[in-house]
Design a protein around this motif. Structure first.
Motif, mmCIF file in Angstrom:
data_model
loop_
_atom_site.group_PDB
_atom_site.id
_atom_site.type_symbol
_atom_site.label_atom_id
_atom_site.label_comp_id
_atom_site.label_asym_id
_atom_site.label_seq_id
_atom_site.Cartn_x
_atom_site.Cartn_y
_atom_site.Cartn_z
ATOM 1 N N LEU A 14 17.182 28.079 -5.083
ATOM 2 C CA LEU A 14 17.234 27.453 -3.760
ATOM 3 C C LEU A 14 18.679 27.264 -3.310
ATOM 4 O O LEU A 14 19.034 27.560 -2.168
ATOM 5 C CB LEU A 14 16.516 26.107 -3.793
ATOM 6 N N GLN A 15 19.520 26.759 -4.221
ATOM 7 C CA GLN A 15 20.919 26.516 -3.855
ATOM 8 C C GLN A 15 21.636 27.811 -3.509
ATOM 9 O O GLN A 15 22.343 27.897 -2.497
ATOM 10 C CB GLN A 15 21.614 25.798 -5.013
ATOM 11 N N TYR A 16 21.429 28.843 -4.309
ATOM 12 C CA TYR A 16 22.075 30.131 -4.062
ATOM 13 C C TYR A 16 21.555 30.777 -2.776
ATOM 14 O O TYR A 16 22.325 31.268 -1.950
ATOM 15 C CB TYR A 16 21.840 31.054 -5.258
ATOM 16 N N GLY A 17 20.242 30.728 -2.595
ATOM 17 C CA GLY A 17 19.658 31.315 -1.396
ATOM 18 C C GLY A 17 20.094 30.612 -0.126
ATOM 19 O O GLY A 17 20.415 31.262 0.879
ATOM 20 N N LEU A 18 20.150 29.298 -0.148
ATOM 21 C CA LEU A 18 20.561 28.550 1.038
ATOM 22 C C LEU A 18 22.038 28.757 1.341
ATOM 23 O O LEU A 18 22.434 28.811 2.511
ATOM 24 C CB LEU A 18 20.261 27.062 0.841
ATOM 25 N N LEU A 19 22.856 28.896 0.306
ATOM 26 C CA LEU A 19 24.276 29.185 0.526
ATOM 27 C C LEU A 19 24.443 30.578 1.145
ATOM 28 O O LEU A 19 25.242 30.763 2.076
ATOM 29 C CB LEU A 19 25.040 29.092 -0.783
ATOM 30 N N LEU A 20 23.670 31.536 0.657
ATOM 31 C CA LEU A 20 23.702 32.878 1.245
ATOM 32 C C LEU A 20 23.236 32.846 2.698
ATOM 33 O O LEU A 20 23.731 33.615 3.537
ATOM 34 C CB LEU A 20 22.813 33.827 0.441
ATOM 35 N N PHE A 21 22.292 31.956 2.998
ATOM 36 C CA PHE A 21 21.812 31.848 4.375
ATOM 37 C C PHE A 21 22.939 31.473 5.326
ATOM 38 O O PHE A 21 23.013 31.996 6.444
ATOM 39 C CB PHE A 21 20.689 30.806 4.461
ATOM 40 N N LEU A 22 23.808 30.561 4.899
ATOM 41 C CA LEU A 22 24.919 30.165 5.768
ATOM 42 C C LEU A 22 25.771 31.370 6.147
ATOM 43 O O LEU A 22 26.146 31.549 7.302
ATOM 44 C CB LEU A 22 25.801 29.126 5.073
ATOM 45 N N VAL A 23 26.082 32.204 5.157
ATOM 46 C CA VAL A 23 26.898 33.387 5.430
ATOM 47 C C VAL A 23 26.123 34.376 6.288
ATOM 48 O O VAL A 23 26.624 34.876 7.303
ATOM 49 C CB VAL A 23 27.338 34.063 4.116
ATOM 50 N N ALA A 24 24.879 34.662 5.899
ATOM 51 C CA ALA A 24 24.095 35.690 6.581
ATOM 52 C C ALA A 24 23.705 35.274 7.992
ATOM 53 O O ALA A 24 23.561 36.136 8.869
ATOM 54 C CB ALA A 24 22.843 36.013 5.771
ATOM 55 N N SER A 25 23.520 33.975 8.232
ATOM 56 C CA SER A 25 23.144 33.537 9.580
ATOM 57 C C SER A 25 24.260 33.834 10.571
ATOM 58 O O SER A 25 24.012 34.258 11.709
ATOM 59 C CB SER A 25 22.802 32.043 9.588
ATOM 60 N N GLY A 26 25.509 33.619 10.155
ATOM 61 C CA GLY A 26 26.625 33.969 11.020
ATOM 62 C C GLY A 26 26.701 35.458 11.271
ATOM 63 O O GLY A 26 26.972 35.913 12.387
ATOM 64 N N LEU A 27 26.420 36.245 10.232
ATOM 65 C CA LEU A 27 26.452 37.704 10.379
ATOM 66 C C LEU A 27 25.343 38.192 11.287
ATOM 67 O O LEU A 27 25.560 39.066 12.134
ATOM 68 C CB LEU A 27 26.325 38.353 8.999
ATOM 69 N N THR A 28 24.148 37.630 11.161
ATOM 70 C CA THR A 28 23.034 38.086 11.991
ATOM 71 C C THR A 28 23.216 37.678 13.443
ATOM 72 O O THR A 28 22.785 38.386 14.355
ATOM 73 C CB THR A 28 21.684 37.579 11.432
ATOM 74 N N LEU A 29 23.878 36.544 13.686
ATOM 75 C CA LEU A 29 24.178 36.157 15.069
ATOM 76 C C LEU A 29 25.136 37.151 15.718
ATOM 77 O O LEU A 29 24.896 37.636 16.831
ATOM 78 C CB LEU A 29 24.787 34.756 15.098
ATOM 79 N N VAL A 30 26.209 37.474 15.008
ATOM 80 C CA VAL A 30 27.217 38.388 15.558
ATOM 81 C C VAL A 30 26.658 39.799 15.681
ATOM 82 O O VAL A 30 26.851 40.476 16.696
ATOM 83 C CB VAL A 30 28.482 38.375 14.674
ATOM 84 N N PHE A 31 25.941 40.237 14.674
ATOM 85 C CA PHE A 31 25.384 41.590 14.659
ATOM 86 C C PHE A 31 24.238 41.728 15.659
ATOM 87 O O PHE A 31 24.195 42.667 16.471
ATOM 88 C CB PHE A 31 24.905 41.908 13.232
ATOM 89 N N GLY A 32 23.313 40.780 15.633
ATOM 90 C CA GLY A 32 22.120 40.891 16.460
ATOM 91 C C GLY A 32 22.346 40.546 17.919
ATOM 92 O O GLY A 32 21.740 41.153 18.804
ATOM 93 N N ILE A 33 23.210 39.589 18.189
ATOM 94 C CA ILE A 33 23.401 39.129 19.568
ATOM 95 C C ILE A 33 24.542 39.866 20.260
ATOM 96 O O ILE A 33 24.440 40.247 21.422
ATOM 97 C CB ILE A 33 23.644 37.609 19.582
ATOM 98 N N MET A 34 25.624 40.094 19.527
ATOM 99 C CA MET A 34 26.788 40.720 20.137
ATOM 100 C C MET A 34 26.874 42.220 19.877
ATOM 101 O O MET A 34 27.675 42.918 20.492
ATOM 102 C CB MET A 34 28.062 40.034 19.624
ATOM 103 N N GLY A 35 26.070 42.713 18.927
ATOM 104 C CA GLY A 35 26.073 44.136 18.637
ATOM 105 C C GLY A 35 27.297 44.611 17.879
ATOM 106 O O GLY A 35 27.625 45.796 17.908
ATOM 107 N N ILE A 36 27.970 43.704 17.166
ATOM 108 C CA ILE A 36 29.188 44.044 16.436
ATOM 109 C C ILE A 36 28.871 44.177 14.942
ATOM 110 O O ILE A 36 28.337 43.262 14.329
ATOM 111 C CB ILE A 36 30.273 42.967 16.628
ATOM 112 N N ILE A 37 29.197 45.328 14.375
ATOM 113 C CA ILE A 37 29.095 45.500 12.922
ATOM 114 C C ILE A 37 30.397 44.984 12.320
ATOM 115 O O ILE A 37 31.429 45.653 12.383
ATOM 116 C CB ILE A 37 28.865 46.971 12.548
ATOM 117 N N ASN A 38 30.335 43.817 11.740
ATOM 118 C CA ASN A 38 31.544 43.135 11.278
ATOM 119 C C ASN A 38 31.647 43.188 9.762
ATOM 120 O O ASN A 38 31.120 42.336 9.052
ATOM 121 C CB ASN A 38 31.546 41.685 11.773
ATOM 122 N N LEU A 39 32.359 44.187 9.249
ATOM 123 C CA LEU A 39 32.552 44.297 7.808
ATOM 124 C C LEU A 39 33.486 43.216 7.269
ATOM 125 O O LEU A 39 33.550 43.008 6.057
ATOM 126 C CB LEU A 39 33.122 45.680 7.459
#
Length: 288
Positions: A14-39
């Motif tokens: 749970l702790q590892y998954g929720l921590l990954l969520f914080l990182v991935a949520s920012g990535l999915t916002l930028v990728f999905g909403i702005m259309g930017i592939i941000n490596l």
């Protein structure tokens, strides 16, 4: 595996998954909403960890360092979007990949020049340094529980922001029709800048929270970037809820994979991705 060990692995997942969520949520916002592939998104995680190390060295308090680091990360993200990413919205994905990969190299070099290539530690605040006894010989750190609670609160706050506020409504509208939103008098450039800065804050905050338990070391953003892209693909590009569900799936797959099948643990995450994409090629949830 006895019950206590099983419980510890559940909490770790749970702790590892929720921590990954914080990182991935920012990535999915930028990728999905702005259309930017941000490596370079993983580099923001690294920046957060090093920011926690630097500020804690100055203040002596991790919680104060996080409170100072969040606005610094927001300003950093807004400046980065204004200087670089604002010019990428109408460019093809190859140019986005080239620029953001270049940023990874720049961030790594700046990190090396600023603090060197040594591994650093960040002290857990004394208030959260205790452990909860689970048996005569096993216990679970309070700080790891704190990370899970913080991530859950932030997940709820992010859902509320996207679904229940005027800003969230504008963000969702801008992801579907940028020109129409602009025609309605909304400053779409400021809107996208806010979204990008929010994504940077989420990744940096994950790095700051993780610093005491994972240490602070060169290249720490690379592995997080790869797993974050896996989560975005599994959850559905642009879906915050999808990112949460996918991050928890990956957290459990990775943690129990290392415990039950250590020789094949590296395949567990990608096996989950393959199964999900065979079932739903668009991801568990659509954008929303």
């Amino acid at each position: 595996m006895d019950f206590t060990t099983f419980l510890i692995q559940i909490l770790n997942s749970l702790q590892y998954g929720l921590l990954l969520f914080l990182v991935a949520s920012g990535l999915t916002l930028v990728f999905g909403i702005m259309g930017i592939i941000n490596l370079a998104h993983g580099s923001f995680y690294m920046v957060g960890a090093y920011l926690a190390f630097a500020l804690t060295s100055l203040t002596g308090n991790l919680m104060l360092s996080i409170a100072l680091g969040i606005p610094l990360a927001f300003v950093f993200g807004a400046l980065l979007e204004w200087l670089l990413f604002a010019h990428l919205y109408k460019r093809d994905h190859l140019e986005q990949v080239l620029l953001t990969y270049g940023l990874i190299l720049i961030f790594e070099e700046l990190r090396s020049l600023a603090v060197g290539d040594d591994v650093h530690g960040v002290d857990i605040p004394a208030l959260f340094s205790a452990s909860i006894p689970l048996s005569d010989t096993l216990s679970y750190p309070v700080y790891r529980i704190l990370i899970s609670v913080v991530c859950l609160v932030l997940a709820g706050a992010l859902w509320w922001l996207m679904q229940r506020t005027r800003l969230g409504m504008m963000i969702r509208a801008g992801s579907h029709d940028r020109d129409m939103v602009q025609a309605l008098g909304i400053d779409i450039n400021l809107l996208y800048r806010t979204v990008f800065a929010l994504g940077v804050v989420l990744a940096a905050l994950a790095g700051m929270l993780a610093a005491p338990i994972s240490s602070v070391y060169p290249g720490m953003g690379s592995s997080v970037l790869i797993i974050s892209f896996v989560i975005v693909v599994i959850g559905g590009i642009g879906s915050v809820w999808g990112a949460l569900v996918a991050a928890l799936l990956i957290g459990f797959a990775d943690t129990f994979g290392k415990v039950l099948l250590p020789d094949l643990a590296g395949l567990a995450v990608y096996l989950v991705m393959a199964v999900v994409l065979l079932w739903r090629p668009e991801g568990i949830f659509k954008k929303g």
